[in-house]
Motif scaffolding. Structure first.
Motif, PDB file in Angstrom:
ATOM      1  N   LEU A  40      27.375  36.856  55.428  1.00 53.95           N
ATOM      2  CA  LEU A  40      28.449  37.652  54.835  1.00 53.95           C
ATOM      3  C   LEU A  40      29.727  37.581  55.652  1.00 53.95           C
ATOM      4  CD1 LEU A  40      29.428  39.674  52.711  1.00 53.95           C
ATOM      5  CD2 LEU A  40      28.400  41.503  54.072  1.00 53.95           C
TER       6      LEU A  40
ATOM      7  N   ARG B  54      33.452  36.811  54.214  1.00 52.06           N
ATOM      8  CA  ARG B  54      34.577  37.748  54.364  1.00 52.06           C
ATOM      9  C   ARG B  54      35.772  37.053  55.006  1.00 52.06           C
ATOM     10  NH1 ARG B  54      33.732  42.961  53.253  1.00 52.06           N
ATOM     11  NH2 ARG B  54      31.599  43.769  53.123  1.00 52.06           N
TER      12      ARG B  54
ATOM     13  N   ARG C 219      31.413  37.709  43.460  1.00 47.56           N
ATOM     14  CA  ARG C 219      30.924  38.929  44.100  1.00 47.56           C
ATOM     15  C   ARG C 219      30.338  39.819  43.008  1.00 47.56           C
ATOM     16  NH1 ARG C 219      34.746  43.234  47.423  1.00 47.56           N
ATOM     17  NH2 ARG C 219      33.150  44.034  48.846  1.00 47.56           N
TER      18      ARG C 219
ATOM     19  N   LYS D  21      27.962  45.826  42.939  1.00 47.46           N
ATOM     20  CA  LYS D  21      27.183  46.474  43.989  1.00 47.46           C
ATOM     21  C   LYS D  21      26.181  47.454  43.409  1.00 47.46           C
ATOM     22  CE  LYS D  21      30.520  46.289  47.790  1.00 47.46           C
ATOM     23  NZ  LYS D  21      31.229  47.107  48.812  1.00 47.46           N
TER      24      LYS D  21
ATOM     25  N   GLU E  72      25.947  43.629  49.177  1.00 44.60           N
ATOM     26  CA  GLU E  72      26.621  42.459  48.624  1.00 44.60           C
ATOM     27  C   GLU E  72      25.616  41.434  48.091  1.00 44.60           C
ATOM     28  OE1 GLU E  72      29.655  42.346  48.142  1.00 44.60           O
ATOM     29  OE2 GLU E  72      30.628  43.691  49.561  1.00 44.60           O
TER      30      GLU E  72
ATOM     31  N   LEU F 296      26.258  37.623  46.660  1.00 39.35           N
ATOM     32  CA  LEU F 296      27.323  36.639  46.536  1.00 39.35           C
ATOM     33  C   LEU F 296      26.776  35.287  46.116  1.00 39.35           C
ATOM     34  CD1 LEU F 296      29.147  37.523  49.881  1.00 39.35           C
ATOM     35  CD2 LEU F 296      29.671  38.411  47.610  1.00 39.35           C
TER      36      LEU F 296
END
Length: 518
Positions: free
Chosen positions: A343, A347, A382, A385, A421, A423
């Motif tokens: 992650l 980011r 993304r 959540k 997350e 992804l």
């Protein structure tokens, strides 16, 4: 299944929680019917004061004092300071209001500061009260500036306007005479029949600083305007600095109390207050319960995510079972090894999912552009959540796209599951999606017939591969311009397999079983 059951159970709890919340609001309205938004505000704007001035200090002192000063009698006037910074203020609650007076005055006084900033005079009308201030002495001076709230225009028309208008006129006249005759309150409310069980309920009131004659004059003006504007409607209201009138087809006011029924009214208020407290406690308990259930659900989803990650990524030789599907004579498909990208790297690549890197948004999440440390451009989807639906799409995309390799299908190059997350990392398409060109009057001109034909062929080749030539027979189920991506040479690549499904070829399945039996 157990997780889905818990989520369904959570939804049922949410509906019950909403019901209890609405019930609480209804009960609270019984005890405090003051509305949040004012009916009307008058901000003349002829003169303004400056910030931190003496006038502002006097005005704020008036605003802070009026809730407690007005509540005992329902009416209060005062003047603070000396000229030219003197503030004259008036606050009055509706004649039938008692326990809600202070609350209404407080809301109205705070509202007038926001709605008429720096004005040296203003008037605000709430349903149950009025607050007025000025740099000039207006006490005992009748001012009629009839105002019609927008609320009037939303009411329906009556079926018999002639009969209704006559009954309304008579009712308002009677109430005006009654209010003028009561010099202490200058207030009256009542009802009149209009055929059958139907009734009109009316209310009139003047500010208590007026004389009876001034009140009568103000109410005559108000009656003429109210009958003129609203006698064909089921409700109406007219407001002025010195008086006001309103009518409805339901009893919107509290009946006047006397010594015989005051005790009964007090009992009703106490009962309503007790019920409200009980519902509030019950609501608090449900909130705590729902919060604990949500935390538990979140942990279950995280646990499922970790298990899915282990199955799809960490164990490259794990098998993905496809019940009721026959693929190359087997009901299992060996999973390809898919790179796991942490992650922190994602980011950094997307500048912490900056809005400036946002490429688009779909039903299951947002897509961002990113640049890996080696300079390679990527597209990062993304997913939503804390969503079971997002987790299902994640699994679907990894299972399907990781197995598919074709020049007209977008390539999945990695994935990540950490914390909340989920992804998916794809190859980056410089020319974005087909809809970005089609639905723009300028960019659509770039799509020459040759380019359009090439895009059509690319989509067709991708679909042919999915339907006939791939190891898995895939039905995309969500093919649209936004899911057709374009590379730097305007070649089409089909994307977004979140809703795709493996298709069972019944004829092929039967032939495979026949060959096997032979």
């Amino acid at each position: 299944m157990s997780l889905l059951f818990r989520i369904t159970q959570q939804n049922s709890t949410s509906y019950m929680l909403l019901f209890l919340f609405l019930l609480l609001c209804l009960l609270l309205l019984v005890c405090d019917p003051c509305r949040g938004d004012p009916l009307f505000t008058i901000c003349p704007g002829v003169s303004n004061y400056t910030s931190n001035s003496k006038f502002e200090s006097n005005l704020k002192q008036f605003i802070q004092s009026i809730p407690s000063k007005t509540s005992p009698t329902g009416f209060y006037t005062t003047s603070l300071g000396s000229s030219p910074d003197q503030v004259y203020g008036l606050a009055q609650c509706r004649g039938d209001v008692t326990i809600s007076c202070a609350s209404c005055i407080n809301n109205a006084s705070l509202g007038v500061l926001k709605l008429c900033p720096y004005g040296k005079e203003a008037t605000i009308f709430d349903e149950l009260c009025e607050v007025r201030y000025s740099y000039q002495n207006f006490f005992s001076h009748m001012v009629y500036n009839g105002k019609y709230p927008v609320w009037n225009s939303t009411n329906q028309s009556v079926s018999d306007p002639v009969t209704f208008a006559e009954a309304l006129k008579n009712l308002l006249g009677q109430l005006s005479n009654k209010a003028v005759g009561d010099a202490k309150s200058l207030y009256a409310s009542g009802e009149t029949g209009i055929g059958g069980e139907n009734k009109i309920y009316g209310l009139v009131q003047c500010t208590k600083d007026l004389s009876s004659s001034s009140c009568g004059e103000c109410l005559r003006y108000a009656q003429g305007d109210l009958v003129g504007c609203c006698s064909r409607r089921v409700a109406g209201i007219v407001l002025s600095a010195s008086c006001g009138m309103r009518f409805e087809l339901y009893p919107f006011f509290q009946e006047s109390t006397d010594g015989n029924n005051r005790k009964g009214k007090t009992s009703k208020i106490l009962i309503a207050a007790c019920v409200s407290v009980a519902v509030a406690l019950l609501l608090t308990g449900f909130c705590l319960y729902c919060r604990s259930q949500k935390k538990k659900e979140h942990k279950d989803i995280e646990r499922s995510g970790r298990a899915l990650l282990h199955e799809l990524v960490i164990s490259p030789h794990a098998t993905i079972h496809s019940p009721r599907n026959i693929v190359d004579g087997s009901d299992e498909v060996n999973n390809q090894e898919l790179p796991l990208i942490d992650l922190a790297t994602i980011r950094l690549a997307t500048e912490n999912f900056s809005d400036s890197n946002k490429l688009g948004q779909g039903g299951f999440g947002i897509v961002y552009k990113g640049v890996l440390p080696d300079g390679k451009e990527i597209a990062v989807k993304r997913l939503s959540k804390r969503s079971w639906q997002g987790l299902e799409e994640f699994k679907n995309e990894v299972i399907l796209i990781a197995q598919l390799q074709h020049r007209n299908l977008v390539r999945l190059i990695g994935c990540s599951i950490e914390d909340d997350e989920k992804l998916l990392i794809y190859e980056f398409m410089p020319n974005r999606s087909l809809d970005w060109f089609l639905f723009d009057q300028t960019r659509c001109k770039m799509l020459t017939w040759g380019i359009r034909f090439n895009i059509i062929l690319g989509i067709a080749r991708g679909l042919l591969y999915l339907h006939e030539d791939s190891r898995l027979k895939i039905i995309h189920r969500d093919l649209k311009p936004s899911n057709v991506l374009l590379d730097d040479e305007m070649n089409a690549k089909i994307s977004d397999f979140g809703m795709a499904r493996i298709f069972v070829d019944i004829w092929r399945q039967s032939m495979l079983w026949r060959d096997f039996s032979l």
